[in-house]
Design an enzyme around this catalytic site. Structure first.
Site, mmCIF file in Angstrom:
data_model
loop_
_atom_site.group_PDB
_atom_site.id
_atom_site.type_symbol
_atom_site.label_atom_id
_atom_site.label_comp_id
_atom_site.label_asym_id
_atom_site.label_seq_id
_atom_site.Cartn_x
_atom_site.Cartn_y
_atom_site.Cartn_z
ATOM 1 N N CYS A 127 4.076 12.135 -7.354
ATOM 2 C CA CYS A 127 2.952 12.937 -6.832
ATOM 3 C C CYS A 127 2.912 14.347 -7.413
ATOM 4 O O CYS A 127 1.937 15.069 -7.217
ATOM 5 C CB CYS A 127 3.016 13.002 -5.320
ATOM 6 S SG CYS A 127 2.762 11.396 -4.565
ATOM 7 N N HIS A 143 -1.261 18.921 -2.499
ATOM 8 C CA HIS A 143 -1.201 17.463 -2.656
ATOM 9 C C HIS A 143 -1.593 16.816 -1.328
ATOM 10 O O HIS A 143 -1.188 17.277 -0.260
ATOM 11 C CB HIS A 143 0.213 17.053 -3.070
ATOM 12 C CG HIS A 143 0.408 15.580 -3.080
ATOM 13 N ND1 HIS A 143 -0.428 14.734 -3.774
ATOM 14 C CD2 HIS A 143 1.328 14.783 -2.453
ATOM 15 C CE1 HIS A 143 -0.024 13.484 -3.599
ATOM 16 N NE2 HIS A 143 1.025 13.489 -2.800
ATOM 17 N N ASN A 149 -3.879 9.108 -0.132
ATOM 18 C CA ASN A 149 -2.980 9.711 -1.125
ATOM 19 C C ASN A 149 -3.188 8.988 -2.462
ATOM 20 O O ASN A 149 -2.796 7.827 -2.604
ATOM 21 C CB ASN A 149 -1.536 9.569 -0.630
ATOM 22 C CG ASN A 149 -0.533 10.224 -1.564
ATOM 23 O OD1 ASN A 149 -0.856 10.576 -2.701
ATOM 24 N ND2 ASN A 149 0.695 10.367 -1.101
HETATM 25 O O1 UT7 Z 1 3.052 11.665 -1.600
HETATM 26 C C1 UT7 Z 1 4.426 11.548 -1.702
HETATM 27 C C2 UT7 Z 1 5.115 12.172 -0.572
HETATM 28 N N1 UT7 Z 1 4.914 11.437 0.634
HETATM 29 C C3 UT7 Z 1 4.800 12.048 1.784
HETATM 30 O O2 UT7 Z 1 4.815 13.243 1.837
HETATM 31 C C4 UT7 Z 1 4.710 11.197 3.037
HETATM 32 C C5 UT7 Z 1 5.575 11.765 4.143
HETATM 33 N N2 UT7 Z 1 5.619 10.963 5.340
HETATM 34 C C6 UT7 Z 1 4.546 10.774 6.163
HETATM 35 O O3 UT7 Z 1 3.454 11.180 5.854
HETATM 36 C C7 UT7 Z 1 4.789 10.118 7.495
HETATM 37 O O4 UT7 Z 1 6.161 9.961 7.706
HETATM 38 C C8 UT7 Z 1 4.093 8.739 7.669
HETATM 39 C C9 UT7 Z 1 2.594 8.915 7.768
HETATM 40 C C10 UT7 Z 1 4.442 7.833 6.523
HETATM 41 C C11 UT7 Z 1 4.561 8.101 8.999
HETATM 42 O O5 UT7 Z 1 4.328 8.977 10.077
HETATM 43 P P1 UT7 Z 1 5.500 9.325 11.111
HETATM 44 O O6 UT7 Z 1 4.925 10.222 12.111
HETATM 45 O O7 UT7 Z 1 6.690 9.815 10.341
HETATM 46 O O8 UT7 Z 1 5.763 7.917 11.768
HETATM 47 P P2 UT7 Z 1 7.130 7.094 11.832
HETATM 48 O O9 UT7 Z 1 7.432 6.465 10.534
HETATM 49 O O10 UT7 Z 1 8.175 7.924 12.511
HETATM 50 O O11 UT7 Z 1 6.707 5.958 12.861
HETATM 51 C C12 UT7 Z 1 6.372 6.264 14.242
HETATM 52 C C13 UT7 Z 1 6.039 4.952 14.941
HETATM 53 C C14 UT7 Z 1 7.105 3.868 14.725
HETATM 54 O O12 UT7 Z 1 7.181 3.113 15.903
HETATM 55 P P3 UT7 Z 1 8.342 3.388 16.995
HETATM 56 O O13 UT7 Z 1 9.631 3.196 16.250
HETATM 57 O O14 UT7 Z 1 8.130 4.800 17.441
HETATM 58 O O15 UT7 Z 1 8.063 2.374 18.035
HETATM 59 C C15 UT7 Z 1 6.520 3.029 13.625
HETATM 60 O O16 UT7 Z 1 6.984 1.718 13.648
HETATM 61 O O17 UT7 Z 1 4.824 4.413 14.411
HETATM 62 C C16 UT7 Z 1 5.045 3.080 13.928
HETATM 63 N N3 UT7 Z 1 4.202 2.856 12.771
HETATM 64 C C17 UT7 Z 1 2.914 2.527 12.841
HETATM 65 N N4 UT7 Z 1 2.108 2.269 13.887
HETATM 66 C C18 UT7 Z 1 0.829 1.959 13.638
HETATM 67 C C19 UT7 Z 1 4.534 3.017 11.449
HETATM 68 N N5 UT7 Z 1 3.465 2.759 10.681
HETATM 69 C C20 UT7 Z 1 2.449 2.451 11.511
HETATM 70 C C21 UT7 Z 1 1.101 2.104 11.306
HETATM 71 N N6 UT7 Z 1 0.325 1.875 12.390
HETATM 72 N N7 UT7 Z 1 0.555 2.032 10.091
#
Ligand code: UT7
Length: 331
Positions: free
Chosen positions: A117, A257, A287
């Protein structure tokens, strides 16, 4: 005559027609519009459908065509074509070489730049250095990615985030001290375990097993990447401001970004900028990896004024990240 700087003098972009909405994703994986919007800010993304049989070069070529419609130069004048991408058409043969031939840049040399990225941001540094050296007069930098080619549409943690797109900018010499002013670029290889694609490279070549185990798709430990991204992107943007004695009132625009709206908001807050100075289009494209920064420039080009102070910031796989301070060169 002032000292030689490298300015952006034209912008173009392209996104495919097909719109993949959050609602459509609800029918593909266990997710919902509310979760995607509140956690990422994304509402829809563009996809170059597999049946079209085109690669990243298709997106890149369309973006350059858009640029050349606006800035009517002869492609034969272009000295160098760089394609920043994480999804080249294929390994080995340079995608940029193909793009250069297709757009008629027959006097240019061409190569790809891979830094996930951050590759467009790093490419800005490379392009500007060539111009400042005095050796080349027209450098075309394209950020293009067909992320859909490496997305597992059964994996809700990645398929909701990424989209396809391309943007292109032209760098030319400037003697009014406009263009690229300063850069702070970083990398930390310990990050590769958190974001990448396991197979298909020299470390783990393609095999029946890698295909069976779905190793040719991008993976991301979102939480860990988020933590690194949110602090590092803000750190470098603030450092660029301090190093150039820029207060929040001096900064005209933050060009971040587009990985996650929450990361963008945190960066803007650390810089003391309100929303009106932050370029954002993640809601429409998701993204697009190397394409996010030039897509923003295309979408906001009408609002940019000569002399505006722009701060670019990016964070991506590797890890790679950084910030660039650039003065806009045209109205
Ligand atoms: O471009 C390159 C660099 N990349 C980035 O900068 C991305 C950085 N990371 C992020 O943007 C975020 O971490 C994400 C958008 C990928 C995820 O958001 P988050 O707030 O970190 O969510 P998480 O992974 O901690 O998941 C929270 C909950 C989990 O459930 P439990 O364990 O709390 O029950 C996940 O299983 O949300 C669940 N979950 C979803 N639920 C609905 C994960 N993906 C999804 C989904 N829809 N698509």
């Amino acid at each position: 005559m002032g000292k030689l700087t490298a300015a952006i003098t034209a912008v173009g972009a392209y996104v495919p027609n097909f719109v993949l909405t959050n609602k459509m994703l609800e029918g593909m994986v266990e997710t919902n519009d509310e979760w995607i919007v509140t956690r990422t800010g994304i509402k829809e993304r563009r996809i170059l459908k597999p049946e079209e049989g085109e690669g990243t070069s298709y997106l890149a070529i369309r973006a350059v065509e858009n640029l050349l419609e606006k800035r009517k130069i002869d492609p034969k004048e272009i000295d160098l074509v760089m394609v920043a991408t994480a999804t080249p058409d294929s390994l080995v043969a340079s995608t940029a070489a193909f793009v250069a031939s297709e757009i008629g840049a027959t006097n240019a040399f061409a190569y790809d730049l891979l830094a996930a990225c951050s590759s467009f941001l790093f490419g800005m540094s490379t392009a500007a250095s060539y111009i400042q050296s005095g050796r080349y007069k027209k450098v075309l930098l394209i950020g293009a990615d067909k992320m859909s080619s490496i997305i597992d549409y059964t994996d809700r943690t990645t398929c909701i985030i990424f989209g396809d797109g391309a943007g292109a900018v032209l760098f030319e010499p400037n003697t009014e001290n406009l263009g690229l002013q300063d850069e702070y670029l970083r990398a930390d290889g310990s990050g590769r375990k958190f974001l990448g694609m396991d197979a298909g490279g020299s470390l783990l070549p393609a095999s029946e097993e890698t295909v069976r185990n779905r190793k040719h798709f991008i993976y991301q430990d979102g939480k860990s990447v988020f933590k690194f991204a949110v602090s590092n992107m803000a750190d470098v943007a603030v450092k660029i401001m301090e190093r150039n004695n820029l207060s929040h009132t001096d900064v005209s625009w933050l060009i971040p970004h587009q990985a996650n709206k929450r990361i963008i908001d945190a960066t803007a807050k650390r810089m003391g900028l309100d929303d009106s100075k932050v370029m954002i289009n993640i809601q429409r494209y998701g993204n697009t990896t190397a394409a996010t920064l030039p897509l923003l420039l295309r979408d906001y080009e009408d609002q940019l004024k000569k002399g505006d102070n722009l701060v670019f910031a990016a964070f991506g796989g590797g890890f790679t990240w950084g910030s660039i301070y650039l003065k806009w060169a045209y109205n």
